[in-house]
Design a protein around this motif. Structure first.
Motif, PDB file in Angstrom:
ATOM      1  N   LEU A 197     -23.678   6.619 -10.148  1.00 56.45           N
ATOM      2  CA  LEU A 197     -23.445   5.429 -10.717  1.00 56.45           C
ATOM      3  C   LEU A 197     -21.832   5.321 -11.399  1.00 56.45           C
ATOM      4  O   LEU A 197     -21.274   4.260 -11.449  1.00 56.45           O
ATOM      5  N   ALA A 198     -21.337   6.624 -11.993  1.00 57.67           N
ATOM      6  CA  ALA A 198     -19.965   6.461 -12.429  1.00 57.67           C
ATOM      7  C   ALA A 198     -18.990   6.352 -11.596  1.00 57.67           C
ATOM      8  O   ALA A 198     -18.065   5.576 -11.436  1.00 57.67           O
ATOM      9  N   ARG A 199     -19.392   6.869 -10.210  1.00 51.37           N
ATOM     10  CA  ARG A 199     -18.478   6.784  -9.177  1.00 51.37           C
ATOM     11  C   ARG A 199     -18.290   5.403  -8.439  1.00 51.37           C
ATOM     12  O   ARG A 199     -17.214   4.852  -8.291  1.00 51.37           O
ATOM     13  N   ASN A 200     -19.522   4.791  -8.319  1.00 48.32           N
ATOM     14  CA  ASN A 200     -19.773   3.625  -8.042  1.00 48.32           C
ATOM     15  C   ASN A 200     -18.858   2.542  -9.132  1.00 48.32           C
ATOM     16  O   ASN A 200     -18.367   1.597  -8.644  1.00 48.32           O
ATOM     17  N   ALA A 201     -19.021   2.679 -10.310  1.00 47.93           N
ATOM     18  CA  ALA A 201     -18.391   1.807 -11.287  1.00 47.93           C
ATOM     19  C   ALA A 201     -16.929   1.953 -11.114  1.00 47.93           C
ATOM     20  O   ALA A 201     -16.254   1.024 -11.101  1.00 47.93           O
ATOM     21  N   GLU A 202     -16.338   3.168 -10.872  1.00 47.28           N
ATOM     22  CA  GLU A 202     -14.857   3.513 -10.819  1.00 47.28           C
ATOM     23  C   GLU A 202     -14.400   2.754  -9.598  1.00 47.28           C
ATOM     24  O   GLU A 202     -13.382   2.330  -9.432  1.00 47.28           O
ATOM     25  N   ARG A 203     -15.000   2.709  -8.295  1.00 50.75           N
ATOM     26  CA  ARG A 203     -14.783   2.177  -7.356  1.00 50.75           C
ATOM     27  C   ARG A 203     -14.664   0.669  -7.358  1.00 50.75           C
ATOM     28  O   ARG A 203     -14.024  -0.009  -6.809  1.00 50.75           O
ATOM     29  N   ASP A 204     -15.718   0.116  -7.980  1.00 52.56           N
ATOM     30  CA  ASP A 204     -15.801  -1.329  -8.123  1.00 52.56           C
ATOM     31  C   ASP A 204     -14.595  -1.691  -9.006  1.00 52.56           C
ATOM     32  O   ASP A 204     -14.014  -2.780  -8.746  1.00 52.56           O
ATOM     33  N   ARG A 205     -14.314  -1.027 -10.044  1.00 48.95           N
ATOM     34  CA  ARG A 205     -13.092  -1.343 -10.796  1.00 48.95           C
ATOM     35  C   ARG A 205     -11.943  -1.335 -10.128  1.00 48.95           C
ATOM     36  O   ARG A 205     -10.825  -2.261 -10.064  1.00 48.95           O
ATOM     37  N   GLU A 206     -11.627  -0.206  -9.140  1.00 45.76           N
ATOM     38  CA  GLU A 206     -10.592  -0.379  -8.220  1.00 45.76           C
ATOM     39  C   GLU A 206     -10.471  -1.629  -7.229  1.00 45.76           C
ATOM     40  O   GLU A 206      -9.550  -2.060  -6.958  1.00 45.76           O
ATOM     41  N   LEU A 207     -11.652  -1.824  -6.797  1.00 48.75           N
ATOM     42  CA  LEU A 207     -11.865  -3.074  -5.932  1.00 48.75           C
ATOM     43  C   LEU A 207     -11.288  -4.288  -6.680  1.00 48.75           C
ATOM     44  O   LEU A 207     -10.749  -5.245  -6.135  1.00 48.75           O
ATOM     45  N   ASN A 208     -11.939  -4.275  -7.827  1.00 50.02           N
ATOM     46  CA  ASN A 208     -11.790  -5.585  -8.626  1.00 50.02           C
ATOM     47  C   ASN A 208     -10.178  -5.799  -8.929  1.00 50.02           C
ATOM     48  O   ASN A 208      -9.713  -6.871  -9.016  1.00 50.02           O
ATOM     49  N   HIS A 209      -9.791  -4.518  -9.364  1.00 47.80           N
ATOM     50  CA  HIS A 209      -8.171  -4.396  -9.470  1.00 47.80           C
ATOM     51  C   HIS A 209      -7.245  -5.149  -8.392  1.00 47.80           C
ATOM     52  O   HIS A 209      -6.407  -5.813  -8.422  1.00 47.80           O
ATOM     53  N   SER A 210      -7.541  -4.421  -7.248  1.00 41.71           N
ATOM     54  CA  SER A 210      -6.835  -4.966  -6.066  1.00 41.71           C
ATOM     55  C   SER A 210      -7.261  -6.378  -5.616  1.00 41.71           C
ATOM     56  O   SER A 210      -6.390  -7.006  -5.192  1.00 41.71           O
ATOM     57  N   LEU A 211      -8.345  -6.764  -5.782  1.00 41.18           N
ATOM     58  CA  LEU A 211      -8.747  -8.332  -5.663  1.00 41.18           C
ATOM     59  C   LEU A 211      -7.791  -9.061  -6.675  1.00 41.18           C
ATOM     60  O   LEU A 211      -7.185 -10.303  -6.166  1.00 41.18           O
ATOM     61  N   ASN A 212      -7.824  -8.751  -7.901  1.00 40.35           N
ATOM     62  CA  ASN A 212      -7.330  -9.713  -8.911  1.00 40.35           C
ATOM     63  C   ASN A 212      -5.769  -9.433  -8.593  1.00 40.35           C
ATOM     64  O   ASN A 212      -5.171 -10.702  -8.809  1.00 40.35           O
ATOM     65  N   SER A 213      -5.267  -8.269  -8.129  1.00 38.27           N
ATOM     66  CA  SER A 213      -3.930  -8.549  -7.703  1.00 38.27           C
ATOM     67  C   SER A 213      -3.353  -9.374  -6.751  1.00 38.27           C
ATOM     68  O   SER A 213      -2.343 -10.017  -6.623  1.00 38.27           O
ATOM     69  N   LYS A 214      -4.231  -9.462  -5.632  1.00 41.00           N
ATOM     70  CA  LYS A 214      -3.887 -10.286  -4.562  1.00 41.00           C
ATOM     71  C   LYS A 214      -4.101 -11.714  -4.992  1.00 41.00           C
ATOM     72  O   LYS A 214      -3.190 -12.509  -4.374  1.00 41.00           O
ATOM     73  N   VAL A 215      -5.126 -12.120  -5.871  1.00 41.70           N
ATOM     74  CA  VAL A 215      -5.243 -13.563  -6.286  1.00 41.70           C
ATOM     75  C   VAL A 215      -4.008 -13.720  -7.127  1.00 41.70           C
ATOM     76  O   VAL A 215      -3.458 -14.804  -7.110  1.00 41.70           O
ATOM     77  N   GLN A 216      -3.396 -12.759  -8.114  1.00 44.57           N
ATOM     78  CA  GLN A 216      -2.483 -13.074  -9.000  1.00 44.57           C
ATOM     79  C   GLN A 216      -1.025 -13.285  -8.011  1.00 44.57           C
ATOM     80  O   GLN A 216      -0.162 -14.119  -8.313  1.00 44.57           O
ATOM     81  N   ARG A 217      -0.962 -12.267  -6.840  1.00 51.53           N
ATOM     82  CA  ARG A 217       0.177 -12.468  -6.146  1.00 51.53           C
ATOM     83  C   ARG A 217      -0.058 -13.835  -5.162  1.00 51.53           C
ATOM     84  O   ARG A 217       1.197 -14.649  -5.109  1.00 51.53           O
ATOM     85  N   LYS A 218      -0.942 -14.434  -4.937  1.00 55.46           N
ATOM     86  CA  LYS A 218      -1.231 -15.659  -4.189  1.00 55.46           C
ATOM     87  C   LYS A 218      -0.617 -16.726  -5.233  1.00 55.46           C
ATOM     88  O   LYS A 218       0.061 -17.761  -4.784  1.00 55.46           O
ATOM     89  N   ALA A 219      -1.052 -16.789  -6.523  1.00 61.91           N
ATOM     90  CA  ALA A 219      -0.804 -17.614  -7.594  1.00 61.91           C
ATOM     91  C   ALA A 219       0.621 -17.482  -7.625  1.00 61.91           C
ATOM     92  O   ALA A 219       1.259 -18.741  -7.879  1.00 61.91           O
ATOM     93  N   ILE A 220       1.306 -16.566  -7.791  1.00 66.65           N
ATOM     94  CA  ILE A 220       2.912 -16.471  -8.025  1.00 66.65           C
ATOM     95  C   ILE A 220       3.631 -17.041  -6.639  1.00 66.65           C
ATOM     96  O   ILE A 220       4.475 -17.848  -6.736  1.00 66.65           O
ATOM     97  N   ASN A 221       3.070 -16.782  -5.589  1.00 67.22           N
ATOM     98  CA  ASN A 221       3.668 -17.565  -4.345  1.00 67.22           C
ATOM     99  C   ASN A 221       3.534 -18.990  -4.332  1.00 67.22           C
ATOM    100  O   ASN A 221       4.247 -19.528  -4.021  1.00 67.22           O
TER     101      ASN A 221
END
Length: 182
Positions: free
Chosen positions: A53-77
């Motif tokens: 569960l801890a590993r999955n939570a960490e992996r989910d946090r990393e995925l969310n961070h990458s998705l948020n950065s992609k969304v933020q980059r699109k907004a900036i563009n």
């Protein structure tokens, strides 16, 4: 619910009831023995589940961070594109060829003589939008530079600032004409 896998195995005929009761009895004895001896009972299955569960939570946090950065980059563009579209000056209507460098390549735009002077003085700036170049007022270019510095192409003629004081002394007697084109 904790016996759901056990129940499924029993129903499927892959395990028998005697064996299941025997394993449950041994587990209860182990827990009781550990309790009487004062030793904490460690359930490997429970620990493995918590670790998973801890590993999955960490992996989910990393995925969310990458998705948020992609969304933020699109907004900036999108913001940069809107700034360029609203504030760009008409290009191609001039007869003066203004040359500038973009990542070690010399590019050129046709501008009016007034725009040429303003580009050289830093009043106007060139911004890269995809494979196109647009001319914008300096304040707008500064707003774009806050979001993405790589899109701004510096055109100011500041050759003196690149020279040392000794080199500037050598050239002080030789004035560079304002209308010099390269």
């Amino acid at each position: 619910m904790s016996n759901s896998i056990q129940d499924q195995l029993l129903k499927a005929g892959l395990a028998d009831g005697k064996k299941a009761r025997k394993i449950a009895k041994e587990k209860r004895r182990e827990v009781n023995r550990a309790r009487h001896e004062g030793v904490d009972y460690v359930d490997e299955n429970k620990e493995a589940a918590q670790l998973t569960l801890a590993r999955n939570a960490e992996r989910d946090r990393e995925l969310n961070h990458s998705l948020n950065s992609k969304v933020q980059r699109k907004a900036i563009n999108a913001q940069i594109k809107q700034l360029i579209e609203v504030n760009k000056l008409a290009k191609g209507r001039g007869d003066v060829n203004f040359k500038f460098t973009d990542s070690k390549k010399v590019k050129s735009l046709y501008v009016t003589p007034v725009e040429h002077k303003q580009l050289s003085a830093g009043v106007l700036s060139i911004v890269k939008q995809g494979d196109q170049y647009e001319i914008l007022p300096r304040p707008v270019a500064d707003k774009i530079a806050e979001r993405d510095q790589d899109r701004i192409i510096s055109c100011e003629t500041s050759a003196e600032s690149d020279l040392t004081e000794e080199e500037q002394g050598w050239y002080k007697d030789y004035e560079i004409p304002d209308d010099l084109m390269w």
